[in-house]
Design an enzyme around this catalytic site. Structure first.
Site, PDB file in Angstrom:
ATOM      1  CB  CYS A 333      -1.055  -0.003   1.101  1.00  0.00           C
ATOM      2  SG  CYS A 333      -0.595  -0.815   2.618  1.00  0.00           S
ATOM      3  NE  ARG A 362       2.559  -9.274   5.079  1.00  0.00           N
ATOM      4  CZ  ARG A 362       1.231  -9.263   4.952  1.00  0.00           C
ATOM      5  NH1 ARG A 362       0.514 -10.176   5.589  1.00  0.00           N
ATOM      6  NH2 ARG A 362       0.635  -8.361   4.198  1.00  0.00           N
ATOM      7  CD  GLN A 380      -0.198  -8.799   0.193  1.00  0.00           C
ATOM      8  OE1 GLN A 380       0.296  -7.689   0.024  1.00  0.00           O
ATOM      9  NE2 GLN A 380      -0.984  -9.085   1.206  1.00  0.00           N
ATOM     10  CG  ASP A 382      -2.235  -5.356  -2.543  1.00  0.00           C
ATOM     11  OD1 ASP A 382      -3.436  -5.174  -2.284  1.00  0.00           O
ATOM     12  OD2 ASP A 382      -1.314  -5.114  -1.756  1.00  0.00           O
ATOM     13  CG  HIS A 384      -3.829  -0.227  -2.880  1.00  0.00           C
ATOM     14  ND1 HIS A 384      -2.737  -0.868  -3.404  1.00  0.00           N
ATOM     15  CD2 HIS A 384      -3.865  -0.543  -1.564  1.00  0.00           C
ATOM     16  CE1 HIS A 384      -2.117  -1.534  -2.434  1.00  0.00           C
ATOM     17  NE2 HIS A 384      -2.778  -1.354  -1.309  1.00  0.00           N
ATOM     18  CE  LYS A 463      -8.072  -8.902   8.499  1.00  0.00           C
ATOM     19  NZ  LYS A 463      -6.920  -9.719   8.215  1.00  0.00           N
ATOM     20  CG  HIS A 509      -5.602  -1.619   1.666  1.00  0.00           C
ATOM     21  ND1 HIS A 509      -4.259  -1.374   1.757  1.00  0.00           N
ATOM     22  CD2 HIS A 509      -6.212  -0.630   2.357  1.00  0.00           C
ATOM     23  CE1 HIS A 509      -4.068  -0.280   2.469  1.00  0.00           C
ATOM     24  NE2 HIS A 509      -5.230   0.183   2.851  1.00  0.00           N
TER      25      HIS A 509
END
Length: 636
Positions: A333, A362, A380, A382, A384, A463, A509
């Site tokens: 993000c 991570r 990911q 991902d 946005h 979420k 997200h």
RNA sequence: GCCGGUAUAGCUCAGCUGGUAGAGCGGUUCAUUCGUAAUGAAUAGGUCGCAGGUUCGAAUCCUGUUAUCGGCUCCA
């Protein structure tokens, strides 16, 4: 007299105080044999319970979830009794029933070994043979405390002390063994016909790593030996589908000592990855997304600004470049924020949907790592979405639809959870209220069942989580939709509204696959390695029977290759049975066997995965069928 | 991270109470040219996870370490 309403709606009368067992007996002898507990007025009770009030009564058997629970719970008492017989002085923790069986936690100077499990199991069988009746008694708080103090059971004392004041403290006794327990239980130990101890593990007292670690013994039990065997068979089947094993056998990926939690992908695994990513791009193009790529390493200031340095530091890898602190991104993000901010935006641009297949790292605890399912670096899928407040619901609904269509392609069952504000969080309660409500509204408008997962939200917003179910019945969090008004503030995101003023956008997200790596792991188990043709690393194998057909085989392969089909030719001087066996074990969807007959008339002998020998067919027909299966992404 | 188990050839595994490593599959070579789940022979391949220690001698025993497996969420 009391009036009892049975499951089928019929009513019967009994004298007050009739035990559930007797009522059961009066209904049906067969039922009485299988009964493990009763459910009176929605309360689960022992069969020995004397019924004093009228109301609906269900007789529970092992087939009922609550019946199963009582059955397994009694099994755990038998386990504890056996352990205390063999290892006197062992202190008892807790021993509940769980979804596939039961466990009991023990505190013992003796360290249990797998050999001990065999002995304990034998002692359990003895206890079952003794057919000890389970008797329920209750004590007042002081008497109960005194009782367990005397027996040297400090954990039970602690449990009693934490029980609410008004609750009845009940004990269950079988032979010399007494346990603090709310029940219910089956009437006697002889009812547990088939029991097996599965494994040993450490477990913190009350699940907190601040407490002492106890020794946990896991077991399972069934009313019939055949059921136990069926269960064990299912476990074996699950093991055969384990993505770590299949990933190795099918040469999809590996994890080496040199990179714990950092998977390597082999060429065949990359084929699957690329196919998934290709489809992902196609889908996102349809749904109006753009794609970006942001750097893996960014400086400390950025992470301080985003709040990650404060809230997510424990999970982040850091490095120093030219004496300045940098972090390897654990999320995409902040990078996306910078991209948004790199130019001015008009309200006409919104909603702005920006996707990124971003590699994040991570730090996970070493003991938490698990194949591709739990790793330290993953990609990911991902995105946005920057939008106005009015666009929130439609955008969330759009994402739900996108994720649903993606999972539908693979036929995955899934369920949805709504995660709310965690302990470590940014923003005010009002902001959390607003965003949580917005997510909830979208779920309600989509008429989706969901469960609330309190305190499990991201630190910047609530979420919706999508949980897939794998072949072991475990659930894995894959998709997630998070609503965020923190990041847009932290990064001072703006757009110019119709009024010519600057406004603050709201952000979503979201991920659909979640992690490509984890998704591949789940797919591997789901298909047991037999990927549908569109994903299969090798889609077709041409198998010439002798060297004479090698040229024809290569010619067929060339034609398939030209059409984009992944094809191999097995030209080794092996017998056809051997080549077929090998292709079968590689789980190749299509085998084209070619001998002299086929070479002469331009056909192939088709052998399809899961269907066997399909006989001689024209090559053009096979090719078209394969192309159709690929383009339709059939679950074949 | 914590508790327990495991670590031997590319893979799956054997190696008893310490005497210096073995099988099958796979690889390579040769022979075989075969019709729907394993053709035969020969051959290469391991400082037994790593580092210390005990011992005349360690894959084997001890300590540490790394990785891996199961569990640590299911609450009398």
């Amino acid at each position: 007299m009391i009036k009892i309403t049975l499951k089928d709606g019929s009513q019967r009368e009994y004298p007050e105080g009739t035990p559930v067992a007797e009522i059961t007996e009066s209904i049906s002898k067969g039922l009485a044999k299988n009964a493990v507990a009763g459910k009176l007025n929605d309360r689960v009770v022992d069969l020995s319970y004397s019924v004093k009030e009228s109301g609906p009564l269900d007789i529970l058997t092992f087939e009922d979830a609550e019946g199963k629970n009582a059955f397994r719970h009694t099994s755990s008492h038998i386990l504890a009794q056996a352990v205390q017989r063999l290892f006197p002085g062992t202190k008892l923790g807790i021993g509940p029933a769980i979804s596939e069986g039961f466990y009991y936690d023990f505190d013992s100077l003796h360290i249990f070994t797998p050999e001990d499990l065999v002995k304990i199991e034998q002692e359990m069988e003895k206890i079952i043979k003794e057919d000890l009746p389970l008797m329920r008694t209750s004590k007042d708080r002081e008497a109960a405390l005194e009782f367990f103090r005397k027996r040297g059971e400090p954990y039970k004392v602690e449990l009693i002390q934490d029980l609410p004041a008004d609750v009845e403290i009940s004990l269950y006794q079988q032979g010399e063994f007494v346990d603090l327990c709310a029940g219910p239980h089956v009437p006697s130990t002889g009812r547990i016909k088939s029991v097996k101890l599965m494994s040993l593990a450490g477990a913190y007292w009350r699940g907190s790593e601040k407490n002492k670690m106890l020794q946990r013994v896991y077991g399972t039990s069934f009313p019939k030996k055949a059921d136990l065997d069926a269960y064990l068979f299912r476990l074996e089947e699950a093991k055969r589908r384990d993505h770590r094993k299949l990933g190795q056998e099918l040469k999809l990926f590996t994890i080496m000592d040199e990179g714990p939690g950092f998977p390597f992908f082999y060429p065949k695994g990359m084929v699957i990855r690329n196919e998934l990513e290709n489809y992902w791009r196609q889908l996102h193009r349809q749904w109006g997304y753009q794609e970006i790529k942001t750097p893996v390493i960014l400086n400390r200031q950025l992470w301080e600004r985003s709040g990650h340095w404060l809230n997510y530091r424990d999970n982040m890898y850091t490095t120093v470049i030219d004496e300045e602190d940098f972090a390897i991104k654990p999320m995409n993000c902040p990078g996306a924020m910078l991209v948004y901010n790199s130019e001015m935006h008009s309200y006409r641009d919104l909603p702005l949907r920006v996707g990124e297949l971003g590699l994040v790292h991570r730090h996970e605890l070493s003991g938490a790592l698990h194949g591709l399912m739990r790793v330290r670096c993953f990609t990911q899928d991902d995105a946005h979405i920057f939008m106005t407040q009015e666009q929130i619901t439609d955008e969330i609904k759009g994402v739900i639809d996108l994720i649903d269509s993606l999972y539908g392609l693979f036929g995955f069952p899934y369920h949805v959870e709504l995660s709310t504000k965690p302990a470590k969080a940014m923003g005010t309660d009002e902001q959390w209220e607003l965003t949580t409500k917005a997510l909830e509204r979208a779920l309600i408008e989509k008429k989706m069942d969901y469960k609330i997962n309190p305190g499990d939200g991201a630190f910047y917003g609530p979420k919706i989580d999508f949980h897939l179910e794998d072949s072991l019945g475990r659930t894995w969090q894959c998709g997630t939709i998070q609503l965020d008004i923190q990041m847009p503030e932290k990064f001072d995101l703006t757009y110019v509204g119709e009024d010519g003023q600057k406004h603050r956008p709201i952000m979503i997200h979201r991920v659909a696959f979640g992690s490509i790596e984890r998704f591949i792991g789940i797919l591997t188990e789901h298909y047991a390695g037999a990927f549908p043709t569109w994903l299969a690393p090798v889609q077709v194998k041409v198998l010439p029977i002798t060297e004479r057909q090698a040229a024809y085989a290569r010619q067929l392969a060339d034609e398939l290759f030209k059409d984009g089909i992944r094809v191999e030719v097995d030209e080794r001087s092996e017998k056809i049975g051997y080549k077929i066996r090998e292709a079968q074990m590689e789980k190749i969807p299509y085998m084209l066997v070619v001998g002299d007959k086929e070479t002469d008339n331009g056909t192939v002998a088709l052998r399809k995965r899961g269907e066997g020998d399909k006989g001689t067919v024209s090559f053009a027909d096979v090719k078209n069928a394969i192309l159709a299966a690929i383009s339709r992404k059939t679950n074949d």
